[in-house]
Design a protein around this motif. Structure first.
Motif, PDB file in Angstrom:
ATOM      1  N   THR A  76       0.831  -1.198   0.000  1.00  0.00           N
ATOM      2  CA  THR A  76       0.000   0.000   0.000  1.00  0.00           C
ATOM      3  C   THR A  76       0.870   1.254   0.000  1.00  0.00           C
ATOM      4  N   VAL A  77       0.317   2.314  -0.539  1.00  0.00           N
ATOM      5  CA  VAL A  77       0.940   3.630  -0.459  1.00  0.00           C
ATOM      6  C   VAL A  77      -0.140   4.602   0.005  1.00  0.00           C
ATOM      7  N   SER A  78       0.208   5.467   0.921  1.00  0.00           N
ATOM      8  CA  SER A  78      -0.764   6.371   1.513  1.00  0.00           C
ATOM      9  C   SER A  78      -0.355   7.819   1.309  1.00  0.00           C
ATOM     10  N   LEU A  79      -1.341   8.670   1.377  1.00  0.00           N
ATOM     11  CA  LEU A  79      -1.094  10.108   1.295  1.00  0.00           C
ATOM     12  C   LEU A  79      -1.880  10.766   2.419  1.00  0.00           C
ATOM     13  N   GLN A  80      -1.159  11.226   3.423  1.00  0.00           N
ATOM     14  CA  GLN A  80      -1.777  11.960   4.524  1.00  0.00           C
ATOM     15  C   GLN A  80      -1.843  13.425   4.130  1.00  0.00           C
ATOM     16  N   MET A  81      -3.045  13.972   4.123  1.00  0.00           N
ATOM     17  CA  MET A  81      -3.246  15.348   3.682  1.00  0.00           C
ATOM     18  C   MET A  81      -3.791  16.168   4.839  1.00  0.00           C
ATOM     19  N   ASN A  82      -3.019  17.139   5.287  1.00  0.00           N
ATOM     20  CA  ASN A  82      -3.412  18.010   6.384  1.00  0.00           C
ATOM     21  C   ASN A  82      -3.573  19.444   5.880  1.00  0.00           C
ATOM     22  N   SER A  83      -4.229  20.238   6.682  1.00  0.00           N
ATOM     23  CA  SER A  83      -4.434  21.658   6.350  1.00  0.00           C
ATOM     24  C   SER A  83      -4.953  21.811   4.921  1.00  0.00           C
ATOM     25  N   LEU A  84      -5.963  21.053   4.613  1.00  0.00           N
ATOM     26  CA  LEU A  84      -6.487  21.067   3.251  1.00  0.00           C
ATOM     27  C   LEU A  84      -7.096  22.409   2.885  1.00  0.00           C
ATOM     28  N   GLU A  85      -6.937  22.752   1.619  1.00  0.00           N
ATOM     29  CA  GLU A  85      -7.424  24.022   1.089  1.00  0.00           C
ATOM     30  C   GLU A  85      -8.391  23.729  -0.060  1.00  0.00           C
ATOM     31  N   PRO A  86      -9.297  24.661  -0.341  1.00  0.00           N
ATOM     32  CA  PRO A  86     -10.213  24.440  -1.478  1.00  0.00           C
ATOM     33  C   PRO A  86      -9.462  24.148  -2.781  1.00  0.00           C
ATOM     34  N   GLU A  87      -8.272  24.691  -2.919  1.00  0.00           N
ATOM     35  CA  GLU A  87      -7.473  24.462  -4.127  1.00  0.00           C
ATOM     36  C   GLU A  87      -6.991  23.016  -4.244  1.00  0.00           C
ATOM     37  N   ASP A  88      -7.112  22.248  -3.190  1.00  0.00           N
ATOM     38  CA  ASP A  88      -6.732  20.838  -3.223  1.00  0.00           C
ATOM     39  C   ASP A  88      -7.842  19.967  -3.795  1.00  0.00           C
ATOM     40  N   THR A  89      -8.987  20.549  -4.055  1.00  0.00           N
ATOM     41  CA  THR A  89     -10.104  19.791  -4.620  1.00  0.00           C
ATOM     42  C   THR A  89      -9.728  19.243  -5.991  1.00  0.00           C
ATOM     43  N   ALA A  90      -9.849  17.920  -6.134  1.00  0.00           N
ATOM     44  CA  ALA A  90      -9.461  17.263  -7.375  1.00  0.00           C
ATOM     45  C   ALA A  90      -9.766  15.771  -7.259  1.00  0.00           C
ATOM     46  N   ILE A  91      -9.609  15.097  -8.372  1.00  0.00           N
ATOM     47  CA  ILE A  91      -9.581  13.635  -8.335  1.00  0.00           C
ATOM     48  C   ILE A  91      -8.122  13.235  -8.138  1.00  0.00           C
ATOM     49  N   TYR A  92      -7.880  12.393  -7.152  1.00  0.00           N
ATOM     50  CA  TYR A  92      -6.531  11.958  -6.836  1.00  0.00           C
ATOM     51  C   TYR A  92      -6.312  10.541  -7.369  1.00  0.00           C
ATOM     52  N   TYR A  93      -5.202  10.377  -8.066  1.00  0.00           N
ATOM     53  CA  TYR A  93      -4.875   9.108  -8.700  1.00  0.00           C
ATOM     54  C   TYR A  93      -3.578   8.541  -8.133  1.00  0.00           C
ATOM     55  N   CYS A  94      -3.591   7.255  -7.925  1.00  0.00           N
ATOM     56  CA  CYS A  94      -2.394   6.538  -7.529  1.00  0.00           C
ATOM     57  C   CYS A  94      -1.675   6.076  -8.797  1.00  0.00           C
ATOM     58  N   ASN A  95      -0.364   6.164  -8.777  1.00  0.00           N
ATOM     59  CA  ASN A  95       0.443   5.770  -9.932  1.00  0.00           C
ATOM     60  C   ASN A  95       1.594   4.894  -9.477  1.00  0.00           C
ATOM     61  N   ALA A  96       1.901   3.881 -10.272  1.00  0.00           N
ATOM     62  CA  ALA A  96       3.041   3.012  -9.988  1.00  0.00           C
ATOM     63  C   ALA A  96       3.822   2.785 -11.270  1.00  0.00           C
ATOM     64  N   VAL A  97       5.126   2.785 -11.134  1.00  0.00           N
ATOM     65  CA  VAL A  97       6.003   2.549 -12.279  1.00  0.00           C
ATOM     66  C   VAL A  97       6.871   1.339 -11.978  1.00  0.00           C
ATOM     67  N   SER A  98       6.871   0.387 -12.902  1.00  0.00           N
ATOM     68  CA  SER A  98       7.635  -0.835 -12.669  1.00  0.00           C
ATOM     69  C   SER A  98       9.107  -0.626 -13.033  1.00  0.00           C
ATOM     70  N   ILE A  99       9.924  -1.616 -12.671  1.00  0.00           N
ATOM     71  CA  ILE A  99      11.346  -1.550 -12.991  1.00  0.00           C
ATOM     72  C   ILE A  99      11.566  -1.635 -14.506  1.00  0.00           C
ATOM     73  N   PHE A 100      10.536  -2.028 -15.244  1.00  0.00           N
ATOM     74  CA  PHE A 100      10.629  -2.088 -16.701  1.00  0.00           C
ATOM     75  C   PHE A 100      10.084  -0.820 -17.351  1.00  0.00           C
ATOM     76  N   GLY A 101       9.672   0.136 -16.520  1.00  0.00           N
ATOM     77  CA  GLY A 101       9.197   1.403 -17.046  1.00  0.00           C
ATOM     78  C   GLY A 101       7.726   1.444 -17.385  1.00  0.00           C
ATOM     79  N   ARG A 102       6.968   0.431 -17.008  1.00  0.00           N
ATOM     80  CA  ARG A 102       5.526   0.431 -17.291  1.00  0.00           C
ATOM     81  C   ARG A 102       4.796   1.257 -16.243  1.00  0.00           C
ATOM     82  N   ASP A 103       3.788   1.973 -16.716  1.00  0.00           N
ATOM     83  CA  ASP A 103       2.967   2.851 -15.880  1.00  0.00           C
ATOM     84  C   ASP A 103       1.643   2.189 -15.548  1.00  0.00           C
TER      85      ASP A 103
END
Length: 115
Positions: A76-103
């Motif tokens: 798992t990978v987590s993102l702790q977000m504190n002091s949130l602002e209206p400008e942080d409103t968005a769809i958040y996507y998780c991304n992983a890159v393999s050792i072979f360069g695949r996204d």
């Protein structure tokens, strides 16, 4: 193939906190780099934070407020977000890159910060 599933998004007032999680399954052993991106309405997707090993990098807009972490034992990978602002409103996507360069991308989770 790697599957990524995000969770933890929601609606929060400005100044509040949220914690996003991304669970990886499949051939996740070869993942080298993981990160979080976000896309606000009418804007391009942008990098929020990424981590490789113990080294983390953050976008200037979130430095000091967001913390990315990775639990290799739980895939798992987590993102702790504190002091949130209206400008942080968005769809958040998780991304992983393999050792072979695949996204690999998750389906995204909505974060809405009200003023």
């Amino acid at each position: 193939q790697v599957q990524l599933v995000e969770s933890g998004g929601g609606l929060v007032q400005a100044g509040g906190s949220l914690r996003l999680s991304c669970a990886a399954s499949g051939s996740s052993a070869g993942i080298n780099l993981v990160g979080w991106y976000r896309q606000a309405p009418g804007k391009q997707r942008e990098l929020v934070a990424l981590i490789r090993g113990s080294i983390a990098r953050y976008a200037d807009a979130v430095k000091g407020r967001f913390t990315i972490s990775r639990d290799n034992a739980k895939n798992t990978v987590s993102l702790q977000m504190n002091s949130l602002e209206p400008e942080d409103t968005a769809i958040y996507y998780c991304n992983a890159v393999s050792i072979f360069g695949r996204d690999f991308w998750g389906q995204g989770t909505q974060v809405t910060v009200s003023s």
